[in-house]
Design an enzyme around this catalytic site. Structure first.
Site, PDB file in Angstrom:
ATOM      1  N   GLY A  72      66.475  34.166  29.925  1.00  0.00           N
ATOM      2  CA  GLY A  72      65.388  34.904  30.187  1.00  0.00           C
ATOM      3  C   GLY A  72      65.352  35.664  31.472  1.00  0.00           C
ATOM      4  N   THR A  73      65.887  35.366  32.653  1.00  0.00           N
ATOM      5  CA  THR A  73      65.994  36.117  33.726  1.00  0.00           C
ATOM      6  C   THR A  73      66.447  37.312  33.544  1.00  0.00           C
ATOM      7  OG1 THR A  73      65.871  34.007  35.098  1.00  0.00           O
ATOM      8  CG2 THR A  73      66.732  35.923  36.233  1.00  0.00           C
ATOM      9  N   ASN A 151      54.216  29.983  31.674  1.00  0.00           N
ATOM     10  CA  ASN A 151      55.185  28.878  31.965  1.00  0.00           C
ATOM     11  C   ASN A 151      54.194  27.783  32.688  1.00  0.00           C
ATOM     12  OD1 ASN A 151      55.380  30.949  33.749  1.00  0.00           O
ATOM     13  ND2 ASN A 151      56.862  29.555  34.722  1.00  0.00           N
ATOM     14  N   SER A 199      64.714  33.045  25.901  1.00  0.00           N
ATOM     15  CA  SER A 199      65.876  32.179  26.360  1.00  0.00           C
ATOM     16  C   SER A 199      66.034  30.855  25.877  1.00  0.00           C
ATOM     17  CB  SER A 199      65.623  31.762  27.760  1.00  0.00           C
ATOM     18  OG  SER A 199      66.528  30.935  28.549  1.00  0.00           O
ATOM     19  N   ALA A 200      67.457  30.653  25.278  1.00  0.00           N
ATOM     20  CA  ALA A 200      67.699  29.635  24.307  1.00  0.00           C
ATOM     21  C   ALA A 200      67.138  28.324  24.624  1.00  0.00           C
ATOM     22  CB  ALA A 200      69.165  29.537  23.922  1.00  0.00           C
ATOM     23  N   THR A 237      82.475  40.042  27.240  1.00  0.00           N
ATOM     24  CA  THR A 237      82.889  39.362  26.143  1.00  0.00           C
ATOM     25  C   THR A 237      81.851  38.098  25.860  1.00  0.00           C
ATOM     26  OG1 THR A 237      85.301  39.559  26.761  1.00  0.00           O
ATOM     27  CG2 THR A 237      84.750  37.788  25.181  1.00  0.00           C
ATOM     28  N   CYS A 328      61.754  26.487  38.346  1.00  0.00           N
ATOM     29  CA  CYS A 328      62.754  27.200  39.372  1.00  0.00           C
ATOM     30  C   CYS A 328      62.202  27.471  40.640  1.00  0.00           C
ATOM     31  CB  CYS A 328      62.984  28.745  38.482  1.00  0.00           C
ATOM     32  SG  CYS A 328      61.625  29.300  37.477  1.00  0.00           S
TER      33      CYS A 328
HETATM   34  N1  PLP Z   1      60.382  33.585  31.888  1.00  0.00           N
HETATM   35  C1  PLP Z   1      59.372  32.472  31.806  1.00  0.00           C
HETATM   36  C2  PLP Z   1      58.229  32.665  31.286  1.00  0.00           C
HETATM   37  C3  PLP Z   1      60.168  31.420  32.051  1.00  0.00           C
HETATM   38  O1  PLP Z   1      59.427  30.327  31.802  1.00  0.00           O
HETATM   39  C4  PLP Z   1      61.681  31.421  32.397  1.00  0.00           C
HETATM   40  C5  PLP Z   1      62.049  29.809  32.905  1.00  0.00           C
HETATM   41  O2  PLP Z   1      61.631  28.897  33.250  1.00  0.00           O
HETATM   42  C6  PLP Z   1      62.178  32.441  32.698  1.00  0.00           C
HETATM   43  C7  PLP Z   1      61.612  33.571  32.452  1.00  0.00           C
HETATM   44  C8  PLP Z   1      63.654  32.312  33.091  1.00  0.00           C
HETATM   45  O3  PLP Z   1      64.463  32.000  31.836  1.00  0.00           O
HETATM   46  P1  PLP Z   1      65.912  31.422  32.161  1.00  0.00           P
HETATM   47  O4  PLP Z   1      65.915  30.305  32.989  1.00  0.00           O
HETATM   48  O5  PLP Z   1      66.505  31.533  30.910  1.00  0.00           O
HETATM   49  O6  PLP Z   1      66.655  32.453  33.167  1.00  0.00           O
END
Ligand code: PLP
Length: 379
Positions: A72-73, A151, A199-200, A237, A328
């Protein structure tokens, strides 16, 4: 290890067993580089194609609109910076003040490079309304980014209304669907988004893999320069095992929409128990966000004159895993930007916790969580 009650699925989820089994061959026997032309790599290349077809199908996109990323990031960073660096005249970016830090800090970075950035304030339910967006949008807006579901509090945003406003003014629209995908229906055509992050590990896939949907024809620069992978847009890759597992997990999670009712009944059991324990009667806590339109299973509660951090640690000692907000940012103890934005009253802010249940949790567990919270608070 004693059995724990895991109620922090918005932070990450357990790997789905079918996804786990699907990835194994690509970690052991099928280790060929998918870019190689020889027969040993043919199956691997085919597995990548099938994964892309499957993911595209799950969100009503075309396979060549799906680009694999590390999560996701990365997807958020790519969407925001990749569009901004491709802008010619329309340099303004509009986002909301309840986005994940992957969006907020990408926007702050662009602001440091003189890109104008506006942050729309959420209403007290944690919703970005179309009227609020309409107040900010101007003819120099190049990109609007508003998350599909928050989130921390789970509020679901009216994306198809917001995309109409953005597109009317000629701006692109990105949505961070990291928390939503696999939990609510996600259809890129119905929402009419130009870009979407996923994000998986939020839907039963492995950590460290995700994707960015980029609608065909969208003006965006590549994220990684190098080989020809991902149509020259994201070189490197491919992590084939993780990609295959992500596709399986996403497909599996669609079958789990039926579990929405279970999640709602788990939430109800938990809230009713808190109420029976006289917490509601004493007006000791509030439920944050758009209760009528939020992610099933995600509960954000703010307790009056309580430290959420203390509550988290006491529950941990009782074998219950919850969080105080975004995983995070667990290194910071300050009140989150989301809780501030939705105007949670001062006496309640520090006492905020997030409980995120999934379909594997049981009613007994929901009741145990409520009883344990009540016990800590009464003590
Ligand atoms: N965006 C949202 C809304 C999230 O909740 C998160 C992770 O908590 C992310 C982005 C980041 O995803 P990743 O942990 O896969 O980098």
């Amino acid at each position: 290890m004693n059995k724990i009650i895991y109620a922090d699925n918005a932070a990450t989820t357990k790997l789905n067993s079918k996804a786990y089994n699907a990835m194994l061959p690509y970690l052991t026997e099928q280790y060929g580089n998918p870019s190689q032309p020889y027969s040993f790599s043919r199956n691997v290349k085919h597995a990548l194609k099938e994964a892309k077809d499957c993911i595209a199908n799950c969100i009503n996109a075309s396979p060549n609109e799906i680009f694999f990323t590390s999560g996701g990031t990365e997807s958020d960073n790519w969407a925001i910076k990749g569009c901004a660096f491709a802008f010619k005249d329309r340099k303004k970016i509009i986002t909301s003040d309840i986005e994940h830090h992957a969006i907020i800090r990408s926007c702050e970075f662009l602001h440091s490079l003189n890109y104008p950035v506006n942050y729309i304030k959420a209403n007290n339910k944690g919703v970005i309304t179309s009227d609020a967006l309409a107040n900010y949008i101007t003819s120099d807006t190049g990109l609007v980014s508003v998350m599909l579901a928050n989130n921390e509090i789970g509020s679901i945003q009216p994306i198809s209304e917001l995309t109409k406003i953005a597109h009317k003014s000629g701006s692109l629209f990105h949505t961070d669907a990291v928390q939503a995908i696999g939990h609510i229906n996600v259809d890129v055509k119905q929402m009419d988004v130009d870009l979407l992050s996923a994000s998986a590990h939020k839907f039963g896939g492995p950590r460290g893999i995700g994707f960015l949907f980029i609608r065909k024809g969208t003006n965006i620069l590549p994220y990684m320069n190098g080989g020809s992978q991902e149509q020259y847009m994201r070189a490197g890759t491919e992590n084939v095992a993780a990609i295959v597992a992500m596709a399986v997990a996403l497909k599996e999670s669609l079958n789990q929409y039926a579990n929405t009712f279970k999640l709602i009944s788990l939430e109800k059991a938990l809230i009713n128990r808190l109420s029976e324990n006289k917490l509601v009667y004493n007006k000791d806590y509030i439920i944050n966000g758009a209760v009528e339109n939020k992610l099933p299973g995600l509960l954000s509660l703010s307790f009056k004159n309580i430290e959420g951090e203390t509550l988290l640690h006491r529950l941990d000692l009782m074998g219950i895993m919850i969080s105080t907000g975004a995983a995070c940012d667990s290194v910071k103890t300050e009140v989150s930007h989301v809780i501030k934005s939705i105007d949670v009253p001062a006496q309640y802010r520090n006492g905020t916790i997030r409980i995120s249940l999934n379909y594997e949790n049981t009613i007994d567990e929901a009741i145990k969580i409520a009883d344990s919270i009540s016990k800590v608070i009464k003590a």
